[in-house]
Scaffold this motif. Structure first.
Motif, short mmCIF file in Angstrom:
data_model
loop_
_atom_site.label_atom_id
_atom_site.label_comp_id
_atom_site.label_asym_id
_atom_site.label_seq_id
_atom_site.Cartn_x
_atom_site.Cartn_y
_atom_site.Cartn_z
N PRO A 48 0.80 -0.99 0.50
CA PRO A 48 0.41 0.03 -0.02
C PRO A 48 0.92 1.56 0.16
CG PRO A 48 0.14 -0.66 2.18
CD PRO A 48 0.66 -2.31 1.55
N MET A 49 1.83 1.05 0.23
CA MET A 49 2.69 2.44 0.74
C MET A 49 3.66 2.97 -0.81
SD MET A 49 1.68 3.09 3.18
CE MET A 49 3.37 5.10 3.21
N SER A 50 4.34 1.79 -1.91
CA SER A 50 3.70 1.78 -3.24
C SER A 50 4.34 3.07 -3.53
CB SER A 50 4.32 1.15 -4.23
OG SER A 50 2.66 1.17 -4.50
N ASN A 91 1.25 3.07 -6.27
CA ASN A 91 -0.18 3.55 -5.35
C ASN A 91 -0.31 5.30 -4.82
OD1 ASN A 91 -1.15 0.75 -6.07
ND2 ASN A 91 -0.27 -0.11 -3.59
N LEU A 92 0.61 5.47 -4.39
CA LEU A 92 0.58 6.45 -3.73
C LEU A 92 0.57 7.89 -4.92
CD1 LEU A 92 3.19 6.57 -0.91
CD2 LEU A 92 0.87 6.42 -0.76
N GLU A 102 -4.32 10.51 -8.12
CA GLU A 102 -4.03 11.82 -8.06
C GLU A 102 -3.73 12.06 -9.40
OE1 GLU A 102 -4.33 15.54 -7.58
OE2 GLU A 102 -4.52 13.98 -6.28
N VAL A 103 -3.18 10.74 -9.92
CA VAL A 103 -2.88 11.10 -11.59
C VAL A 103 -4.43 10.51 -12.39
CG1 VAL A 103 -1.67 10.30 -13.55
CG2 VAL A 103 -0.65 10.35 -11.58
N MET A 104 -5.12 9.73 -11.90
CA MET A 104 -5.77 9.13 -12.86
C MET A 104 -6.98 10.42 -12.34
SD MET A 104 -5.71 6.42 -14.10
CE MET A 104 -7.34 5.78 -14.30
N LYS A 105 -7.02 10.74 -11.19
CA LYS A 105 -8.21 11.52 -10.86
C LYS A 105 -7.79 13.25 -11.98
CE LYS A 105 -9.39 14.74 -7.97
NZ LYS A 105 -9.49 15.33 -6.57
N VAL A 123 14.84 -2.35 -9.54
CA VAL A 123 14.99 -0.84 -9.43
C VAL A 123 13.68 -0.58 -8.87
CG1 VAL A 123 14.66 1.29 -11.30
CG2 VAL A 123 16.41 -1.17 -11.59
N GLU A 124 14.04 0.75 -8.09
CA GLU A 124 12.98 1.51 -6.90
C GLU A 124 11.72 2.06 -8.73
OE1 GLU A 124 12.02 0.96 -3.77
OE2 GLU A 124 13.92 -0.42 -4.15
N ASP A 125 10.43 1.91 -7.64
CA ASP A 125 9.72 2.55 -8.39
C ASP A 125 9.38 4.07 -8.08
OD1 ASP A 125 8.71 2.25 -6.55
OD2 ASP A 125 6.84 1.60 -6.36
#
Length: 281
Positions: A45-47, A50-51, A55-58, A132-134
Motif C-alpha cells: 500500500p505504500m508503493s 499506489n501513492l 491523483e494522476v487518474m483524477k 529498480v525502485e519505482d
C-alpha cells in the motif's frame, strides 16, 4: 506490442503464462471505450505507484469511467468484458538470455472465457527493471497515461496501424517535430561522452537542457507542451544486463517522439547513447 516469454501479474499468487502474442483488433479498441477501467493497485500500500496513481487518474483519465481494485477483485472481474484494466505487468523476453524481468504499464481488455495470457493488450510502456525502485518512474505516470489514451484514440481513428509496430509510426512521424521542443535530459541517464551541454551541442542542433528529475516532474505537472523528456529503462546499478529502453515523451502533449532499445554488452551501455542522439537530430 511486445513478445512475452512469461507474464506475471503481481498478486498473492502468480499467473505463469507461456509465450503468446495477442495482437489487439479494432473491436478491442471499440469495446474498450464502452468499459469501466479498473486500476489494479500494488500489494504494497505504500508503493510509489499506489501513492501517485489515484491523483494522476483524477487529473488525467478521460476515456472511460474508472475505479481502483485489489488482487481479489481483479480475479473476479478479469473475464467480464464490461471491464478493462490498467495495471503493472511483469515481463521477460525469450531473447534476453539473462531472463531479466521488467515492469510495464499495461492497458488490457477483459474477455469472457479467456485466460490471463490472452487478454488483449491495447498499449504497454516499459517502466523499469523489476529490481529498480519505482520512484524512478512514478513521477512520469501522468505523461504516460496521457500518451496511452491518445494511442487508443489513434488506433480508433486509423485502424490500419493496428497490428503493425506502432513505435515505427511514432519514430517516423515525430522526429521532425523535436525541432520545436526543448529536450530535458537527466545527467545520470546519459553516456559519458554526451553528459555535458558542450558535448551534446556538438551533435544535437535543437533546444535541450540537462535537468533534475524534479524539473521533469514539474514540466509534466505544468503540461509544458514545449518540453519533451527522456525516459530510460535500464538495470541501473544491478548486475543484470539485458535491454535498455530509451523513450522520448511529451511532458504536456500526449505523444511519443522516439522509442528504441538495445541489448547491453557492458555496464556503460545503460545510458542514452551518442547514436541515440544522432537518430533524433
Amino acid at each position: 506490442m511486445r513478445k512475452l516469454l512469461l507474464l506475471f501479474f503481481l498478486m498473492p499468487y502468480q499467473f505463469f503464462v507461456s509465450a503468446q502474442d495477442h495482437v489487439p483488433e479494432l473491436k478491442d479498441y471499440q469495446n474498450f471505450v464502452k468499459t469501466k477501467t479498473l486500476v489494479l493497485l500494488e500489494k504494497n500500500p505504500m508503493s510509489d505507484f499506489n501513492l501517485v496513481i489515484r491523483e494522476v487518474m483524477k487529473n488525467t483519465w478521460t476515456l472511460t469511467p474508472y475505479e481502483f481494485i485489489d488482487d481479489a477483485q481483479f480475479e473476479a472481474y478479469r473475464n467480464n468484458p464490461n471491464y478493462s484494466f490498467l495495471m503493472i505487468t511483469i515481463a521477460s523476453f525469450d531473447k534476453d538470455r539473462t531472463k531479466a524481468r521488467y515492469r510495464f504499464l499495461s492497458l488490457l481488455m477483459a474477455e469472457r472465457g479467456k485466460s490471463v495470457r490472452d487478454m488483449p493488450d491495447l498499449c504497454s510502456l516499459p517502466l523499469s527493471y523489476l529490481q529498480v525502485e519505482d520512484d524512478t518512474y512514478s513521477y512520469k505516470l501522468e505523461a504516460f497515461l496521457r500518451f496511452m489514451q491518445n494511442h487508443v484514440q489513434l488506433m480508433l481513428d486509423d485502424p490500419s496501424l493496428i497490428g503493425s509496430d506502432p513505435f515505427k509510426y511514432y519514430n517516423r512521424k515525430k522526429k521532425e517535430e523535436l525541432a520545436n521542443k526543448t529536450l530535458y535530459l537527466v545527467k545520470d541517464d546519459l553516456a559519458r561522452d554526451i553528459d555535458t551541454e558542450a558535448e551534446i551541442r556538438q551533435i544535437y542542433p535543437h533546444s535541450f537542457k540537462i535537468v533534475t528529475p524534479d524539473e521533469v516532474a514539474q514540466a509534466i505537472k505544468e503540461r509544458r507542451e514545449d518540453v519533451v523528456f527522456l525516459h530510460k529503462v535500464g538495470p541501473e546499478n544491478t548486475r543484470i544486463r539485458a535491454r535498455v529502453y530509451k523513450v522520448i515523451v511529451g511532458a504536456g502533449d500526449p505523444e511519443i517522439y522516439y522509442f528504441d532499445y538495445q541489448m547491453m554488452k557492458k555496464a556503460q551501455d545503460d545510458a542514452f547513447q551518442l547514436k541515440d542522439l544522432k537518430k533524433i537530430r
